[in-house]
Design an enzyme around this catalytic site. Structure first.
Site, mmCIF file in Angstrom:
data_model
loop_
_atom_site.group_PDB
_atom_site.id
_atom_site.type_symbol
_atom_site.label_atom_id
_atom_site.label_comp_id
_atom_site.label_asym_id
_atom_site.label_seq_id
_atom_site.Cartn_x
_atom_site.Cartn_y
_atom_site.Cartn_z
ATOM 1 N N HIS A 133 84.460 104.058 -8.334
ATOM 2 C CA HIS A 133 83.810 105.296 -8.788
ATOM 3 C C HIS A 133 83.563 105.276 -10.304
ATOM 4 C CE1 HIS A 133 83.738 107.607 -5.024
ATOM 5 N NE2 HIS A 133 84.869 107.000 -4.748
ATOM 6 N N ALA A 135 82.783 98.199 6.916
ATOM 7 C CA ALA A 135 84.096 97.899 6.329
ATOM 8 C C ALA A 135 84.037 97.904 4.799
ATOM 9 C CB ALA A 135 84.595 96.541 6.824
ATOM 10 N N GLU A 180 67.129 99.332 -1.302
ATOM 11 C CA GLU A 180 68.140 100.198 -0.686
ATOM 12 C C GLU A 180 67.832 101.674 -0.967
ATOM 13 O OE1 GLU A 180 72.426 100.497 0.881
ATOM 14 O OE2 GLU A 180 71.422 98.635 0.404
ATOM 15 N N ASP A 237 76.820 96.213 -5.772
ATOM 16 C CA ASP A 237 76.838 95.468 -4.508
ATOM 17 C C ASP A 237 75.861 94.310 -4.531
ATOM 18 O OD1 ASP A 237 78.602 97.414 -3.843
ATOM 19 O OD2 ASP A 237 77.293 98.455 -2.432
#
Length: 389
Positions: A32, A119, A156, A168
């Site tokens: 975060h 996951a 994305e 990511d």
């Protein structure tokens, strides 16, 4: 799996493909912090998506999702979001290349892999980066990797509808064998740190739950951080985000803060410090100190940022009591997903058996565990076509 995907490609499209692999990722510490312009410490791992692709001489994209056994075809002259969820990750990448002025000629692709869905290992980023890397190679665009990462992130945003940070896609593309990469989410500067864990393994314990709070609370946390920044901006011109804040500033102005907003900001400021200190631990080769930072990160996420859940807290606690883990914390947005654990290799089987049993007894859910090794980012895979000719 690579051979299976190549075999399927040749069966469907009667051509010899180029093969690309693109890894999922873990984030060892720095949760975060990305949308607060802070630091993160991800690594690419050996759960990967593989692509077989070749030009087809048409104006169409013909795609086959190996794991789902589904195919789809799209006109490259009219690229737009589709009703087929998996196809949007591919179409989003094509759309970004077209927007940037690159001609995307017709191509065929078969893709599949072993990145667990849900996951928190960013299977979506692995798909976007893999296709971007593959098309860049196939059509010799000569686009540098960082630009590919930004295109994958935009894919994305615009086609999957997820406003993710850049971590990511960055980790999937820029991963390096046995290294973690510290990414500055403001400047996008990065630095590799050795992660020599011959005697340890990264183990992900998947709670198998996703609480419905996740997305609404994520947006609330962002707002709470912005509220804290607005308070401090009245006193400090240099504060643009929580990245610019230190603990002394926070403490000095604590009376002006709502207690909840104060806790949120305190967590982010401390987590940024933890990333920097954890990198110093790695430079010294002090994995025990690194593990302690992971534990402190979980405590902050649980009590100050409040994005954990009973299942994650139970697993982090059980890992620490096991004596087999140097550190354990929740990974990702929170309210479900995985804990990431640094586990002694000699205790690996024992650890997974112990954790699985304890979790089953506590929640009646079968725990899934994944052992991950740190690998290079997206790359070509050499394939011996004689094996499946």
């Amino acid at each position: 799996m690579v051979q299976d995907i190549v075999t399927k490609f040749k069966e469907l499209y009667k051509a010899e493909p180029v093969v690309v692999r693109s890894p999922g990722r873990v984030n060892l510490i720095g949760e975060h912090t990305d949308y607060n312009e802070g630091f993160v410490l991800p690594a690419a791992v050996n759960k990967e998506i593989y692509f077989a692709l070749a030009p087809n001489g048409t104006n169409s994209l013909r795609a086959y999702a190996f794991d789902l056994e589904e195919s789809a075809e799209f006109d490259l002259n009219q690229v737009q979001p589709s009703d087929i969820a998996w196809a949007n990750y591919l179409l989003g990448v094509v759309a970004q290349l077209q927007k940037a002025g690159y001609e995307v000629k017709g191509f065929d692709v078969v893709f599949g892999g072993n990145v667990p869905i849900g996951a928190g290992m960013s299977s979506s980023a692995a798909v976007e980066c893999g296709l971007a890397y593959g098309l860049n190679y196939l059509f010799a665009y000569g686009i540098e990797k960082f630009k590919l990462v930004k295109m994958a992130q935009k894919a994305e945003h615009e086609y999957a509808g997820v406003m993710c940070g850049i971590m990511d896609q960055f980790a999937s593309m820029f991963g390096k064998h046995n290294h973690v990469v510290k990414l500055d989410c403001r400047s996008l500067e990065y630095q590799y740190y050795p992660f020599n864990i011959e005697d340890y393994r990264i183990v992900l314990c998947d709670t198998q739950v996703k609480h419905s709070l996740a997305s609404s609370e994520y947006n609330t946390r962002r707002k709470e951080c912005e509220t804290g920044v607005a308070i401090l901006q009245q006193h400090y011109l240099q504060v643009k985000s929580l990245r610019d804040v230190n603990l002394e500033m926070l403490q000095r102005h604590q009376p002006e803060f709502d207690p909840v907003v104060y806790k949120r900001c305190k967590y982010v400021v401390e987590e940024n410090l933890r990333v920097e200190e954890a990198c110093a631990d790695l430079e010294r080769g002090d994995l025990e100190a690194f593990g302690q930072k992971m534990n402190a990160s979980h405590q902050g996420l649980q009590h100050d940022y409040e994005v954990s859940c009973p299942e994650l807290d139970f697993l982090a606690d059980a890992a620490n009591k096991s004596g087999a883990a140097l550190g354990s914390r929740m990974m990702g947005g929170g309210f479900g997903g995985c804990t990431i654990n640094l586990v002694k290799l000699e205790e690996l089987d024992n650890f997974t058996a112990q954790m699985t049993l304890a979790y089953q007894q506590q929640f009646g859910i079968k725990l899934k565990t994944y052992v991950a090794q740190i690998v290079d980012g997206s790359s070509l895979v050499p394939v011996d076509f004689s094996k499946n000719s």
